[in-house]
Design an enzyme around this catalytic site. Structure first.
Site: not given
Ligand code: PAP
Length: 333
Positions: A77-79, A81, A142, A300-301
């Site tokens: 969910c963006g952890t 970030w 989490h 992809k973000g």
């Molecule tokens: P986690 O809960 O396992 O730590 P988490 O960071 O929540 O993971 O998930 C990664 C998602 O956040 C990815 O999404 P996507 O698969 O839809 O692309 C990742 O790309 C996205 N993400 C990671 N860093 C950022 C950022 N700085 N800004 C926006 N989205 C991000």
């Protein structure tokens, strides 16, 4: 959820370094297969046996402090970030955001803001690892809200919760799982989707995860900040300011005039973080016994990526389940 049919009581062997009786807790839990490993149903929440053991140890041993800030998320969910943003905001007096030696340029947000529970936390003494972090601590989790140690609420620790449009979560989760697990175990998207809709996913059901923190936010809005990934993407600067206020380090007028808010947004952006060697190369064990590429946390973000993966029928199905589960709560997507 068709738990009654699908669950089978099995004995789950959980590795332990201490050999304490905590293992007993897991042996009688319902189990279910389908993801990369067996999950157990621990207090209404699906997770790996290793995570369940970690959560039980956290509840028994972790000592929250009243100035702890907990960054809580359902996975994907963006952890990453949120951890980066919170770290950059709270540490900007000792680590100016534009500095060439900023920790975020050489360390993963997951190392700068550790998870309270970890699948392998029991191997490294939990209390020592978390106690060693100076106050005020930023800690990730989490865990569903009801699984947090009760002292978190009793002490009034602040919580930042970040959720995301569930259809994007399953897409992100599926990609992540397929990067982590062995190639020969690669998981079919339709199968992952059905399990997710059934409420069967890591630390799920997702709607229970969202609702636990949402209800707490409604009860105590000043203590539990509730954010949505999609809203943050639409207005990152507004959210960085909001986050700084909640973290009790609001931006001064001088900082705003100097563009520090935008600097935080840029430093923590997907584009910036994903290109750094620390995040784009190498492997690490973050999920307990399985190596994952650091780059797996940066795919992809984007918002609405689900449109490339879900049929209209699938989207309607998940929407209907989520709407039904959240009905009456005030939380919508
Ligand atoms: P986690 O809960 O396992 O730590 P988490 O960071 O929540 O993971 O998930 C990664 C998602 O956040 C990815 O999404 P996507 O698969 O839809 O692309 C990742 O790309 C996205 N993400 C990671 N860093 C950022 C950022 N700085 N800004 C926006 N989205 C991000």
């Amino acid at each position: 959820m068709a738990e009654g049919r699908q669950l089978e009581a099995q004995s789950v062997v959980v590795p332990t370094a201490t050999g304490d009786k905590g293992d007993d807790i897991l042996s009688s839990l319902p189990t279910r297969e389908g993801w990369w490993t067996t999950f157990v149903l621990y207090h209404g929440c699906w997770m790996t046996p290793q995570t369940a053991r970690s959560v039980s140890l956290v509840r028994a041993q972790f000592a929250p402090r009243d100035d702890d800030v907990v960054l809580a998320t359902y996975p994907k969910c963006g952890t990453t970030w949120l951890k980066a943003l919170a770290f950059a905001i709270t540490n900007r007096s000792s680590h100016p955001v534009g500095a060439g030696d900023h920790p975020l340029l050489t360390q993963s947000p997951h190392d700068l803001v550790p998870f309270i529970e970890l699948p392998f936390r029991h191997i490294h003494p939990l209390a020592a690892a978390l106690d060693a972090i100076p106050s005020p601590r930023l800690l990730g989790t989490h865990m569903q809200h009801h699984l947090l140690p009760p002292r978190v609420d009793e002490l009034g620790c602040r919580i930042v919760y970040l959720c995301r449009e569930p259809k994007d979560v399953i897409v992100s989760l599926w990609h992540f799982i397929n990067k982590v697990i062995d190639d020969d175990l690669s998981l079919d998207f339709d199968k992952a989707f059905e399990m997710f809709v059934d409420g069967f996913s890591s630390v799920g059901p997702i709607w229970n995860h969202y609702l636990g923190y949402w209800n707490k936010h409604v009860e105590e809005p000043d203590r539990v900040l509730f954010l949505k990934y999609d809203d943050m993407m639409a207005d990152p600067t507004g959210h960085v300011k909001k986050l700084a206020e909640f973290l009790r380090v609001p931006f001064t007028d001088d900082e705003v005039d100097a563009g520090v808010v935008e600097e935080v947004v840029t430093l923590c952006s997907f584009e910036k973080l994903s290109r750094l060697p620390v995040n784009s190369s190498g492997v690490v064990d973050r999920i307990g016994g399985r190596l994952v590429h650091n780059s797996a946390f940066f795919r992809k973000g984007k918002v609405e990526e689900w449109k490339n993966y879900l049929t209209e029928e699938m989207a309607k199905k998940l929407d209907a389940v989520v709407e039904e589960k959240l009905k009456g709560s005030g939380l919508t997507f």
